[in-house]
Design a protein around this motif. Structure first.
Motif, short mmCIF file in Angstrom:
data_model
loop_
_atom_site.label_atom_id
_atom_site.label_comp_id
_atom_site.label_asym_id
_atom_site.label_seq_id
_atom_site.Cartn_x
_atom_site.Cartn_y
_atom_site.Cartn_z
N UNK A 16 0.81 -1.22 0.00
CA UNK A 16 0.00 0.00 0.00
C UNK A 16 0.85 1.26 0.00
N UNK A 17 2.16 1.10 -0.08
CA UNK A 17 3.08 2.24 -0.06
C UNK A 17 3.63 2.49 1.32
N UNK A 18 4.91 2.83 1.39
CA UNK A 18 5.53 3.11 2.68
C UNK A 18 5.91 4.58 2.77
N UNK A 19 6.74 4.87 3.71
CA UNK A 19 7.31 6.20 3.80
C UNK A 19 6.50 7.17 4.63
N UNK A 20 6.87 8.43 4.50
CA UNK A 20 6.23 9.48 5.27
C UNK A 20 7.18 10.15 6.24
N UNK A 21 8.44 9.68 6.32
CA UNK A 21 9.37 10.26 7.28
C UNK A 21 9.73 11.71 6.95
N UNK A 22 9.43 12.13 5.70
CA UNK A 22 9.70 13.51 5.31
C UNK A 22 8.43 14.32 5.14
N UNK A 23 7.34 13.89 5.78
CA UNK A 23 6.08 14.59 5.65
C UNK A 23 5.18 13.94 4.61
N UNK A 24 3.99 14.48 4.45
CA UNK A 24 2.98 13.84 3.60
C UNK A 24 3.44 13.69 2.15
N UNK A 25 4.23 14.62 1.67
CA UNK A 25 4.68 14.55 0.28
C UNK A 25 5.68 13.44 0.04
N UNK A 26 6.20 12.84 1.11
CA UNK A 26 7.21 11.78 0.97
C UNK A 26 6.61 10.37 1.03
N UNK A 27 5.29 10.28 1.10
CA UNK A 27 4.64 8.96 1.11
C UNK A 27 4.83 8.28 -0.23
N UNK A 28 5.17 6.98 -0.18
CA UNK A 28 5.41 6.21 -1.39
C UNK A 28 4.09 5.70 -1.97
N UNK A 29 4.10 5.46 -3.26
CA UNK A 29 2.91 4.99 -3.96
C UNK A 29 2.69 3.50 -3.69
N UNK A 30 1.45 3.03 -3.80
CA UNK A 30 1.19 1.58 -3.69
C UNK A 30 1.87 0.82 -4.83
N UNK A 31 2.12 -0.43 -4.59
CA UNK A 31 2.72 -1.30 -5.62
C UNK A 31 1.69 -1.59 -6.70
N UNK A 32 2.12 -1.51 -7.95
CA UNK A 32 1.27 -1.87 -9.07
C UNK A 32 1.60 -3.30 -9.51
N UNK A 33 0.58 -4.01 -10.01
CA UNK A 33 0.76 -5.41 -10.40
C UNK A 33 1.87 -5.55 -11.43
N UNK A 34 1.94 -4.63 -12.38
CA UNK A 34 2.96 -4.75 -13.42
C UNK A 34 4.37 -4.66 -12.86
N UNK A 35 4.56 -3.87 -11.80
CA UNK A 35 5.88 -3.80 -11.17
C UNK A 35 6.30 -5.17 -10.65
N UNK A 36 5.39 -5.86 -9.97
CA UNK A 36 5.71 -7.18 -9.44
C UNK A 36 5.95 -8.18 -10.56
N UNK A 37 5.10 -8.17 -11.58
CA UNK A 37 5.25 -9.13 -12.68
C UNK A 37 6.56 -8.92 -13.41
N UNK A 38 6.92 -7.67 -13.69
CA UNK A 38 8.19 -7.39 -14.37
C UNK A 38 9.38 -7.81 -13.52
N UNK A 39 9.19 -7.84 -12.20
CA UNK A 39 10.26 -8.21 -11.28
C UNK A 39 10.30 -9.71 -11.00
N UNK A 40 9.35 -10.48 -11.54
CA UNK A 40 9.33 -11.91 -11.29
C UNK A 40 8.80 -12.30 -9.93
N UNK A 41 8.18 -11.36 -9.22
CA UNK A 41 7.61 -11.64 -7.90
C UNK A 41 6.16 -12.05 -8.08
N UNK A 42 5.84 -13.30 -7.75
CA UNK A 42 4.47 -13.80 -7.90
C UNK A 42 3.75 -13.97 -6.56
N UNK A 43 4.51 -14.03 -5.47
CA UNK A 43 3.92 -14.10 -4.12
C UNK A 43 4.61 -13.05 -3.26
N UNK A 44 3.83 -12.30 -2.50
CA UNK A 44 4.43 -11.25 -1.70
C UNK A 44 3.68 -11.09 -0.39
N UNK A 45 4.43 -10.70 0.63
CA UNK A 45 3.87 -10.47 1.96
C UNK A 45 3.89 -8.97 2.20
#
Length: 387
Positions: free
Chosen positions: A66-95
């Motif tokens: 769902x995205x991490x971050x925030x240590x630098x304020x609201x603008x530093x929050x990371x984006x959620x993971x997109x399915x294509x990112x995982x597929x391109x990375x070969x990750x099929x199962x994730x915790x």
């Protein structure tokens, strides 16, 4: 539709020789040197795997879906993971896990993001809790979260030795582990507790005390980021000797390396040289987490996003440095699947889930990802569904 992968070199992750794999209903239905299922009367899609390696899909023990971050304020929050990112990375199962921010990030959103990934065939699990103690849950208790919510398979990341954590005691860690173990037993899950280990001088001391002073086994905990410094890495080797398992983080930054981080490929090679460590080390990407850089006074100097594709990149780097394929693959497939109690993940075998990758033999370049039986061709930096 059935899918037949023809003539690939099979690694499950142990070498199995050249053969065909028949996939249907999200499972591996058959494997043999030569399969002829044409007389079944079902639509059949054939994939040419000649000249490629067929390996299990990667099992990533820590992704901030769902995205991490925030240590630098609201603008530093990371984006959620997109399915294509995982597929391109070969990750099929994730915790998936929460980290520092459990104020604007919630477990409900974590579960929703995981279920969105599942629409693309990915297997997305979740952990209850975050960096902080007392542990925040959905139902009000760790045990009930594990028993009543199918997606939740453990607890984490609980932070120790980090200025962003809640500074828990050894007794509190033991209580968390005990609740997770009982919940896991009742639900048929591992109940593993993922421990974020920061740069603090205490290192793994709290885990050692929790196990020494209470009826908690080292294997109940999985400390991550164990390659963030040479001192911590040496402690982690001792933790393995005590019966524990450890997780190495593949994502990094130039600043972290300059500060003394042991590169994940280097750390993995050191551990694989010791037979006692071979099945007690995992790799994870920490994908979509923030990678903050602080000065000695604790002021934030910069922040970057952890990349989920760093996992496969670390496997490539370890291979280029001379490591054998099976133990390198096992650290991101078979071993994390065992630690997290995912019996049908991390291996290529009849009855296992149809999660596998087709890789170039030398470069380990990804050509196809199969997630939950759905086939995705990887080309030109994109994942495209196979017609």
């Amino acid at each position: 539709m059935l899918t037949l992968i023809r003539g690939a070199e099979l690694h499950g992750p142990a070498p199995l020789g050249q053969g065909d794999i028949l996939i249907g209903g999200g499972r591996i239905l058959a494997m043999a040197p030569r399969l002829s299922p044409g007389d079944l009367g079902c639509p059949l899609r054939e994939v040419d795997g000649h000249g490629l390696l067929a390996v299990p899909g990667l099992v990533d023990s820590l992704v901030h879906t769902s995205g991490g971050g925030g240590e630098g304020g609201f603008a530093s929050r990371m984006r959620p993971l997109e399915a294509e990112q995982a597929l391109r990375a070969g990750v099929t199962s994730l915790i998936g896990a929460l980290g520092t921010d459990d104020s604007t990030r919630s477990h409900a959103d974590l579960l929703a993001c995981g279920r969105a990934l599942a629409a693309h065939g990915l297997s997305a699990y979740a952990l209850t809790g975050s960096y902080h103690v007392p542990v925040r849950t959905i139902t009000g208790s760790i045990r009930d979260d594990l028993v009543l919510i199918p997606d939740i398979i453990g607890v984490g990341e609980i932070a120790i030795a980090d200025h962003r954590g809640a500074q828990p005691s050894a007794h509190e860690l033991a209580r968390i582990a005990a609740a997770s173990r009982v919940g896991g037993m009742l639900a048929g899950k591992s109940g593993t507790v993922l421990i974020h280990v920061g740069d603090g001088r205490d290192g793994l001391e709290l885990l050692r005390r929790a196990c020494a002073e209470h009826e908690v086994r080292p294997a109940q905990f999985l400390p991550t980021h164990c390659n963030r410094s040479r001192r911590l890495f040496d402690e982690a080797r001792d933790w393995i000797a005590r019966g524990g398992t450890i997780d190495l983080t593949s994502s990094t930054t130039p600043a972290m390396l300059a500060a003394g981080e042991v590169p994940a490929a280097e750390a993995l090679l050191e551990l694989l040289a010791d037979p006692a460590c071979a099945d007690r080390v995992t790799l994870s990407s920490d994908g979509q987490a923030s990678l903050p850089h602080f000065d000695e006074a604790g002021r934030l100097l910069g922040i970057e996003t952890a990349r989920v594709d760093s996992l496969l990149a670390t496997l490539r780097a370890a291979r280029q440095q001379g490591a054998a394929l099976e133990p390198v693959l096992a650290a991101a497939t078979r071993t994390p699947a065992r630690i997290w109690g995912l019996a049908r993940k991390g291996r290529i075998a009849v009855g296992a889930d149809a999660d596998l990758l087709l890789l170039e033999p030398e470069s380990l370049a990804l050509r196809m990802a199969v997630a939950g039986g759905q086939c995705w061709r990887i080309e030109a930096g994109a994942a495209r569904a196979l017609d």
